[in-house]
Design a protein around this motif. Structure first.
Motif, short mmCIF file in Angstrom:
data_model
loop_
_atom_site.label_atom_id
_atom_site.label_comp_id
_atom_site.label_asym_id
_atom_site.label_seq_id
_atom_site.Cartn_x
_atom_site.Cartn_y
_atom_site.Cartn_z
N UNK A 127 0.84 -1.19 0.00
CA UNK A 127 0.00 0.00 0.00
C UNK A 127 0.89 1.26 0.00
N UNK A 128 1.91 1.26 0.88
CA UNK A 128 2.77 2.44 0.99
C UNK A 128 3.53 2.69 -0.31
N UNK A 129 4.09 1.62 -0.88
CA UNK A 129 4.87 1.80 -2.11
C UNK A 129 3.96 2.21 -3.27
N UNK A 130 2.71 1.74 -3.26
CA UNK A 130 1.79 2.12 -4.34
C UNK A 130 1.54 3.62 -4.30
N UNK A 131 1.41 4.15 -3.10
CA UNK A 131 1.15 5.60 -3.00
C UNK A 131 2.40 6.37 -3.41
N UNK A 132 3.57 5.85 -2.98
CA UNK A 132 4.81 6.52 -3.38
C UNK A 132 4.98 6.54 -4.91
N UNK A 133 4.37 5.55 -5.58
CA UNK A 133 4.52 5.46 -7.04
C UNK A 133 3.94 6.65 -7.79
N UNK A 134 3.09 7.40 -7.11
CA UNK A 134 2.52 8.58 -7.79
C UNK A 134 3.65 9.50 -8.27
N UNK A 135 4.71 9.62 -7.41
CA UNK A 135 5.77 10.58 -7.75
C UNK A 135 6.48 10.24 -9.07
N UNK A 136 7.05 9.03 -9.22
CA UNK A 136 7.73 8.78 -10.50
C UNK A 136 6.77 8.74 -11.68
N UNK A 137 5.54 8.27 -11.44
CA UNK A 137 4.59 8.21 -12.55
C UNK A 137 4.32 9.63 -13.05
N UNK A 138 4.07 10.53 -12.12
CA UNK A 138 3.78 11.90 -12.52
C UNK A 138 5.04 12.63 -12.97
N UNK A 139 6.21 12.11 -12.60
CA UNK A 139 7.46 12.66 -13.15
C UNK A 139 7.41 12.57 -14.67
N UNK A 140 6.97 11.42 -15.17
CA UNK A 140 6.87 11.25 -16.63
C UNK A 140 5.77 12.13 -17.21
N UNK A 141 4.64 12.21 -16.48
CA UNK A 141 3.53 13.02 -16.99
C UNK A 141 3.96 14.48 -17.11
N UNK A 142 4.62 14.99 -16.05
CA UNK A 142 5.06 16.40 -16.08
C UNK A 142 6.12 16.62 -17.16
N UNK A 143 6.99 15.65 -17.31
CA UNK A 143 8.01 15.79 -18.35
C UNK A 143 7.34 15.96 -19.72
N UNK A 144 6.27 15.20 -19.91
CA UNK A 144 5.52 15.31 -21.17
C UNK A 144 4.84 16.67 -21.28
N UNK A 145 4.13 17.07 -20.23
CA UNK A 145 3.41 18.35 -20.28
C UNK A 145 4.38 19.53 -20.44
N UNK A 146 5.48 19.53 -19.66
CA UNK A 146 6.42 20.66 -19.75
C UNK A 146 7.09 20.71 -21.12
#
Ligand code: HEM
Ligand code: HEM
Lengths: 46, 467
Positions: free
Chosen positions: B270-289
């Motif tokens: 559960x804890x690691x799944x929540x932490x996964x938001x950060x790297x996943x959104x790292x890619x999303x932001x890289x795309x948006x930026x």
């Protein structure tokens, strides 16, 4: 704490330390240009 | 170096064509099983029942459409990022034959009811052994090409490609360990809660190594190629990559919350799944930026439209996933139709949209022709997005309704609704999903027609023509 738990904890810390080293190396300011270079080079015509 | 000077692109064409064939089979079967759920009289035993067709659907989708096209793009991208011809085109051609044999064998054996009863690892041991051979051949070819590369530094896509190669190998080998008792039957080497734990360590990392890492490799490659502007930050890509790899491996047990798997394993997941938001959104932001100053391309460049919608669905998927991994929320939506809604936002929204963009990018280059009809590309896009949204949204509503009914209790604590009563309420949503599926299927037909016309009668185009 038994040996197995200490072992698990040790591996976790080791992985974390490894990750910290990767972050440190990647964001090393002196290497900035080198680390960003691939994104320009991949744009060359294919 | 271009195709003329020696990149081995024929085999790329082969994989693209065959992955589209298997993708068509997957979607057709998806529509069929969604109709079977809505109208059970459409089950024809023994071969054409939901139970036999569902695993063929998931295998054709993930392995035929997903992995088949990833094989094409790994060959295409690796050669270009390393500026090196493929290590062995001959081996790659053999791999294409073996790939089709394996997928066909998978479909036949599953239709005959041979099944290890492990989701996404259903194939009995002789077919699973062929999968191992296939993967070794593939990995050796890509890794040797990288080893012999003429470009010193590795662009982020190559990291994702290597992670997928190594990751799938480890997962597949560990979860497939079994004891054969005949040519068509084997038993898992693990038992009880351990078996479940290994299975979902595999299951969720199949999501990571097949439905996340490869499409990210493609996204990082094709977004800058399509916009003509480099990715926002290569270093951010590298950090997001490593943190994703570190975190994913611990999350499998979020499929097993509230089960006999040890509590601490569930909490860790559960804890690691929540932490996964950060790297996943790292890619999303890289795309948006990377789109800064380029947002107008959403209007005039259809590739960008597919890619940005794709990464947006990935962003939503990686917020929804961690929420589902929280015990209380999982207790609510697990065992309901909410989960297929999640799955298909990922497979139809994220994975397939990125694949469509990548195919639209390389197809004109491989055939030296302009895309036949941009109007049809746009039609394909909207049908796919609308079909997928109808599917996912109807399943989310169905899931919440079913969860609420399953949890409703009388004042004495007994259940208010029987399971069958919840099922009856789901019919309208199942009709809606089937309708969404038909629209998605129609989008695929438009896509394929456009590609065939491009290959056979598209206007000759300069190789590097951008849409
Ligand atoms: C329009 C196209 C599609 C339709 C109508 C469709 C329909 C379905 C249906 C009815 C199920 C069973 C849901 C249940 O267990 O209640 C299912 C499961 C699944 N489908 Fe699809 N599908 C489509 C496309 C795809 C594609 C392209 C992929 C993969 C790339 C895919 C991957 C899966 C997976 C992984 C599952 C298992 C989900 C789970 O166990 O929760 N589907 N699909
Ligand atoms: C941060 C990322 C993600 C997390 C934490 C996550 C979490 C979860 C959780 C907790 C479940 C189980 C739901 C349940 O049965 O109660 C699930 C199912 C699933 N997810 Fe995700 N998800 C993520 C991203 C993705 C992505 C990008 C895809 C790509 C398609 C995906 C595909 C699937 C599939 C196929 C299943 C169904 C497995 C099955 O039961 O057969 N997920 N996810």
């Amino acid at each position: 704490m038994d040996v197995a738990s200490i072992y698990y904890l040790g591996v976790t810390f080791l992985l974390f330390a490894l990750f910290a080293v990767i972050v440190g190396r990647t964001y090393n300011r002196r290497d900035r240009e080198k680390k960003e270079a691939p994104k320009y080079r991949m744009m060359d015509e294919d | 170096m271009g195709q003329q000077e020696g990149y081995a692109d024929d085999v790329v064409k082969g994989f693209i064509i065959w992955s589209i064939v298997w993708g068509l089979v997957a979607v057709l079967l998806g529509v069929l099983i969604s109709l079977q759920l809505a109208w059970p009289q459409l089950n024809f035993p023994p071969y054409f029942t939901y139970g036999r067709l569902r695993p063929i659907h998931t295998n054709a989708g993930i392995f035929g459409w997903g992995i088949g096209s990833f094989m094409a793009f790994f060959f295409y991208i690796t050669q270009r990022l390393t500026r090196t011809r493929l290590w062995s085109p001959k081996l790659a051609r053999f791999q294409l034959c073996l790939f089709n044999v394996v997928i066909a064998l998978a479909a036949i054996t599953l239709a005959m009811g041979m099944n290890r009863s492990k989701e996404y690892a259903e194939l009995e041991w002789p077919v699973a052994l062929l999968v191992v051979v296939l993967w070794v051949i593939f990995s050796v070819n890509i890794i040797m090409t990288i080893v012999k590369r003429r470009e010193e530094q590795m662009y982020i896509s190559l990291w994702y490609i290597m992670a997928a190669l190594v990751g799938v190998a480890v997962l597949y080998l560990v979860n497939n360990v079994g004891i054969p008792i005949s040519l068509t039957k084997s038993y898992s080497a693990y038992a009880g809660a351990n078996d479940a734990n290994v299975q979902w360590w595999y299951g969720h990392n199949a999501v990571a190594m097949v439905l996340t890492a490869p499409p990210l490799a493609l996204f990082y490659y094709f977004l800058p190629k399509s916009t003509g502007v480099p990715i926002y930050s290569h270093r951010m890509g590298v950090i997001a990559f490593w943190s994703l790899i570190f975190m994913y491996l611990w999350t499998g047990a979020h499929h097993l919350l509230w089960t006999p798997v040890p509590d601490w394993v569930q909490t860790l997941a559960m804890a690691f799944s929540i932490m996964l938001i950060a790297p996943s959104w790292g890619a999303v932001f890289n795309g948006y930026f990377s789109m800064n100053g380029q947002w107008h391309q959403m209007r005039d460049n259809y590739l960008v439209k597919f890619l940005i919608f794709g990464i947006t669905f990935y962003g939503l998927q990686t917020l929804q996933g961690p929420s589902q991994a929280v015990r209380t929320f999982s207790g609510f939506i697990h065992y309901t139709d909410w989960v297929p809604g999640h799955v298909h936002m990922g497979t139809l929204g994220w994975v397939s949209l990125v694949l469509f963009a990548s195919i639209y990018y390389i197809f004109p280059r491989l055939y030296g022709r302009e895309i036949y009809s941009v109007g049809m590309v746009n039609l394909h896009f909207w049908l796919a997005v609308i079909g997928q949204l109808i599917f996912s949204i109807s399943m989310w509503i169905a899931g919440v309704q079913q969860a609420a009914m399953l949890h409703a209790t009388n004042p004495d604590g007994s259940l208010h609704y029987s399971f069958m009563e919840t099922m009856i309420e789901l019919y309208p949503y199942w009709h809606a999903r089937a309708f969404g599926g038909v629209i998605y299927f129609a989008s695929l037909l438009v896509f394929i027609y456009n590609l065939i016309k491009t290959a056979t009668s598209g206007k000759p185009a300069p190789v590097a023509a951008r849409p």
